[in-house]
Design an enzyme around this catalytic site. Structure first.
Site, PDB file in Angstrom:
ATOM      1  N   GLU A 425       0.836  -1.180   0.000  1.00 20.13           N
ATOM      2  CA  GLU A 425       0.000   0.000   0.000  1.00 20.13           C
ATOM      3  C   GLU A 425       0.886   1.252   0.000  1.00 20.13           C
ATOM      4  O   GLU A 425       1.795   1.384   0.808  1.00 20.13           O
ATOM      5  CB  GLU A 425      -0.885  -0.066   1.258  1.00 20.13           C
ATOM      6  N   ASP A 498      -0.157  -1.502   6.421  1.00 20.88           N
ATOM      7  CA  ASP A 498       0.115  -1.050   7.781  1.00 20.88           C
ATOM      8  C   ASP A 498      -0.663  -1.890   8.785  1.00 20.88           C
ATOM      9  O   ASP A 498      -1.751  -2.363   8.494  1.00 20.88           O
ATOM     10  CB  ASP A 498      -0.320   0.425   7.953  1.00 20.88           C
ATOM     11  N   ASP A 500      -2.651  -1.316  11.050  1.00 22.21           N
ATOM     12  CA  ASP A 500      -3.695  -0.550  11.725  1.00 22.21           C
ATOM     13  C   ASP A 500      -5.034  -0.763  11.013  1.00 22.21           C
ATOM     14  O   ASP A 500      -5.134  -1.582  10.094  1.00 22.21           O
ATOM     15  CB  ASP A 500      -3.330   0.946  11.775  1.00 22.21           C
ATOM     16  N   ASP A 502      -6.772   1.115   8.983  1.00 13.37           N
ATOM     17  CA  ASP A 502      -6.777   1.436   7.556  1.00 13.37           C
ATOM     18  C   ASP A 502      -6.095   0.323   6.748  1.00 13.37           C
ATOM     19  O   ASP A 502      -6.553  -0.045   5.672  1.00 13.37           O
ATOM     20  CB  ASP A 502      -6.045   2.760   7.292  1.00 13.37           C
TER      21      ASP A 502
END
Ligand code: TSJ
Length: 636
Positions: A425, A498, A500, A502
Site C-alpha cells: 500500500e 500497515d 492498523d 486502515d
C-alpha cells in the site's frame, strides 16, 4: 421398532480398528476440521429424525472438558435386539461400521434412509462415548471407550412414558486428533446453516467452557430466511423473498431467491442438507429455468422486443442471492472432490418446478418482474462495455507479449515456484520495499490510493481500474472463466499493509478482489498477509520487535522495565527503513506470514463476511475490522 430397520440393510465392512488406523478415510482429516466433523456426523442423525417428522429440537453442548453432548427429542434409537447381529440395534449403530462412509469412496449418506451412518466412526475416534435413550418410560444407557463396549445396554432409570429422545456425549481421542478444542463459531455457522435448511427445526447451541454462551437457531421460513440473512447489509430490490417448492421424480425441491442492489451473484446449492460448492444438476436446472422463464415473460409482455437480444443468464443473476435445496434418495456425486451433484432427475425436477412457479409469480407480480428486468438490462449494457474493455486489454497483451505494469518491480528469477510478489500500500512503503527486497525472487507492486471495492462496482468500472488491471497482469492467471492457475507468475502473493485499521481495510479490499475474481488462488494457498511489527524496543544497542501488545509486555518483562528502553511504535510501514522492513517483514528466515484460507463448507459465511466488510453498513464493518486488526489477521 419398525420391521424395515434390519441388519440386512446394513452392510458390514470392517471393524472400528480400521477407522482408528486410517481416520482420514472416514472423516477427511484429523485436523480441527475433522474434529468438528465428528459433531456433524452425530447431529446429522438427529436432523434425519427431524426430516422424518419425529424430532423438533436438537441441543448441542460444548462441555467444560471439551466433550460434546448432542440431544434430540426424537423417537430414540431402537433398543430392541437386532435379528442378524443378535445385539440391540443401538449397539449395532455404534460398533459396526456401516456402508457408505462420506470420504471412503462409495455412496453418500441417504437422508431418511440409513440412520446411524457415522456414529460408529465417531465412537471409534472417541476416548469415550455414552449414549442415553428415553423410550417407553425407560432410560437406557451404554458406554464405549475407543469403540469398545464397556457394558451391555442397561436400564438406568425411568422417565415419563411421553418422554423420548436420544442423547450422545463423547470426548474426541487425543491420540487421534491434532486439535481437540472445539471452536464455538465453527459449530455456530454450520448449525445455523442446518437450521435454515430444515424449517421448523430448533437447534440450540451451548458453550459451557468459560463464559456460558447459548444460541438458538429456529427459522420457520427455512431457506427464505436464509436468503434474508445473506442479504443483510445489502438493499433488497423487492420483498418478500421468492419461494418455490415441490416434489417431482422423487426429488423434493426448494428454491428461494431475492435480488439486491449489488452486482455479485450469490447462489448456494445443497443436496440432503450437504453443501455442493461445485453445483451440479440441481444448480443447472435452476439456472436454465430462471433464464428461460424470465426471457419468455419479457417477450410475451413486450418488455423485450422480438428483435432484441435475449438476456443472458448472467445478466438476470446479477445481484441475485438464492438457495437451491434438493432432497433425494440416492444422490450421486461427481467431480474431483465429489461435491457436484450428478443425478439427471434433479435437473428436470428443479427446472420444471421453478419454471412453473416462477412463471406464475411473475404474472402475479408485474412490478417485481419490471424491477428485475430493469436490473438485468443495466447488467447487459455494463457487460457489453466490460467485454469491450477486456477485449482491448487482451489484444494488447497478445501484441506486446507480457505487458507488465510499469510500477511493478519484478524479480529476476523466472521460475514462479521460487517467486513471490508483495502488494504494498502506498508509494513510499513501496519504495522501502523495493530497497529492502531480495531482487532475485521478490517482486514489489506498489498500489496507490484507494483500492476499488469490487463489491460495489460493476464490471466495466472494475476493468477500467488501473490498480486492478496491474494486479491481473502481474499475477498472469487471468480471471473468472479465463483463469488458468498454470500461468501464475508467483508462488506467493503477499499483501503488505500497515498494522492498523486502515491497513486492515485495504487488506480486505484486496482479499475481496482476489476472492471474487480468482478464488482458486486462495483455495490453493497462494495468498498471504505479511505481518509487520507494531513496536520496536531498543536497549543497550540490542533490538527486539513486537507484533502485538502482549508480545511487547513479554519483552519488557524479560529485559526489565526501565528508562533505558526506547520504545518505538510503528504507525506504518513507511516509518521503517529498508533494513528494518527486511528484518521484520520480508526476510523469509525471520518474517511471519499468515496464509489466507477458506473453509469451503461454509462458503455462504465467507460471502457474508465480505458483505459485512464491504457493504453499506458502517458500524458492523468497523467492529469487525477492529476486532481482527487487533490480531493482525482476517479470518475468512
Ligand atoms: F449418531 C447416533 F446414531 F448416535 C445418533 C442418533 C445420535 C443422536 C444424537 C441421535 C440419533 C437418533 C436416531 N435420533 N433419533 C434417531 N432415530 C432412530 O434411530 C430411529 C428411531 C425409530 C425408528 C423406527 O423405525 O421406529 C427408526 C429409527 C432409525
Amino acid at each position: 421398532m419398525s420391521a424395515e430397520y434390519g441388519a440386512d440393510q446394513i452392510q458390514i465392512l470392517e471393524g472400528l480398528e480400521a477407522v482408528r488406523k486410517r481416520p482420514g478415510m472416514y472423516i477427511g482429516s484429523t485436523s480441527s476440521r475433522g474434529l468438528h466433523h465428528l459433531v456433524y456426523e452425530i447431529v446429522d442423525n438427529s436432523v434425519d429424525e427431524a426430516l422424518a417428522g419425529y424430532c423438533s429440537v436438537i441441543e448441542v453442548q460444548i462441555n467444560s472438558d471439551n466433550s460434546i453432548t448432542v440431544r434430540d427429542n426424537g423417537r430414540g434409537i431402537p433398543v430392541g435386539i437386532q435379528k442378524k447381529a443378535g445385539i440391540p440395534a443401538v449397539e449395532v449403530v455404534f460398533t459396526i461400521l456401516h456402508a457408505g462412509g462420506k470420504f471412503g469412496g462409495g455412496g453418500y449418506k441417504v437422508s431418511g434412509g440409513l440412520h446411524g451412518v457415522g456414529a460408529s466412526v465417531v465412537n471409534a475416534l472417541s476416548e469415550w462415548l455414552e449414549v442415553k435413550i428415553r423410550q417407553d418410560g425407560k432410560i437406557y444407557q451404554q458406554r464405549y471407550e475407543r469403540g469398545k463396549v464397556m457394558y451391555p445396554l442397561k436400564v438406568v432409570g425411568t422417565c415419563s412414558p411421553e418422554e423420548h429422545g436420544t442423547e450422545v456425549i463423547f470426548l474426541p481421542d487425543k491420540e487421534i486428533f491434532e486439535e481437540t478444542v472445539f471452536d464455538y463459531d465453527t459449530l455456530k455457522i454450520r448449525l445455523r446453516e442446518t437450521a435454515f435448511l430444515t424449517k421448523n427445526l430448533k437447534i440450540i447451541l451451548r458453550d459451557d467452557r468459560e463464559e456460558k454462551i447459548e444460541k438458538t437457531f429456529h427459522y420457520e421460513g427455512g431457506i427464505r430466511e436464509f436468503v434474508t440473512y445473506l442479504n443483510k447489509g445489502k438493499e433488497p430490490l423487492y420483498d418478500p423473498v421468492i419461494y418455490c417448492e415441490g416434489t417431482r421424480d422423487n426429488v423434493y425441491v426448494e428454491v428461494s431467491m431475492q435480488h439486491n442492489d449489488s452486482y455479485t451473484e450469490n447462489i448456494y446449492s445443497f443436496v440432503n442438507n450437504i453443501n455442493t460448492p461445485e453445483g451440479g444438476t440441481h444448480l443447472t436446472g435452476f439456472k436454465n429455468a430462471l433464464t428461460k422463464t424470465f426471457n419468455d415473460y419479457a417477450k410475451k409482455n413486450k418488455l423485450l422486443k422480438d428483435n432484441e437480444a435475449s438476456l443472458s443468464g448472467e445478466d438476470i443473476r446479477e445481484g441475485l442471492t438464492a438457495i437451491i435445496s434438493v432432497k433425494l434418495e440416492e444422490p450421486q456425486f461427481e467431480g474431483q472432490t465429489k461435491q457436484k451433484l450428478g443425478n439427471s432427475e434433479a435437473r428436470g425436477a428443479v427446472d420444471s418446478i421453478v419454471s412453473e412457479q416462477l412463471t406464475y409469480f411473475l404474472e402475479q407480480n408485474p412490478s417485481v418482474a419490471k424491477t428485475m428486468l430493469e436490473k438485468s438490462i443495466l447488467a447487459q449494457r455494463a457487460r457489453a462495455a466490460a467485454r469491450k474493455a477486456r477485449d482491448l486489454t487482451r489484444r494488447k497483451t497478445a501484441l506486446e507479449g507480457m505487458a507488465l505494469p510499469g510500477k511493478l518491480a519484478d524479480c529476476s528469477d523466472k521460475d514462479p515456484a521460487n517467486c513471490e510478489i508483495y502488494l504494498v500500500e502506498g508509494d513510499s512503503a513501496g519504495g522501502s520495499a523495493k530497497d529492502a527486497r531480495n531482487k532475485s525472487n521478490q517482486a514489489i507492486l506498489p498500489l496507490r490510493g484507494k483500492i476499488l471495492n469490487v463489491e460495489k462496482a460493476r464490471l466495466d468500472r472494475i476493468y477500467g481500474n488501473a490498480e486492478i488491471k496491474s494486479m491481473i497482469t502481474a499475477f498472469g492467471t487471468g480471471i473468472h472463466d479465463d483463469f488458468d492457475i498454470s500461468k501464475l507468475r508467483y508462488d506467493k502473493i503477499i499483501i503488505m499493509t500497515d498494522a492498523d485499521v486502515d491497513g486492515a481495510h485495504i487488506s480486505t479490499l484486496l482479499l475481496t478482489f482476489i476472492y471474487r475474481f480468482m478464488p482458486e488462488l486462495i483455495k490453493q494457498g497462494h495468498v498471504y498477509l505479511a505481518q509487520p511489527p507494531l513496536y520496536k524496543v531498543e536497549k543497550n544497542k540490542k533490538v527486539w520487535y513486537a507484533y502485538s501488545d502482549a508480545e511487547l509486555n513479554q519483552i519488557l518483562t524479560d529485559i526489565g522495565r526501565d528508562n533505558n528502553n526506547k520504545i518505538q511504535r510503528y504507525k506504518g510501514l513507511g516509518e521503517m527503513d529498508a533494513e528494518q522492513l527486511w528484518e521484520t517483514t520480508m526476510d523469509p528466515e525471520r518474517r511471519i506470514l499468515l496464509k489466507v484460507t477458506m473453509d469451503e463448507e461454509t462458503t455462504s459465511e465467507i460471502d457474508l463476511t465480505f458483505t459485512t466488510l464491504m457493504g453499506d453498513q458502517v458500524e458492523p464493518r468497523r467492529e469487525f475490522i477492529e476486532a481482527n486488526a487487533k490480531y493482525g489477521t482476517l479470518d475468512i
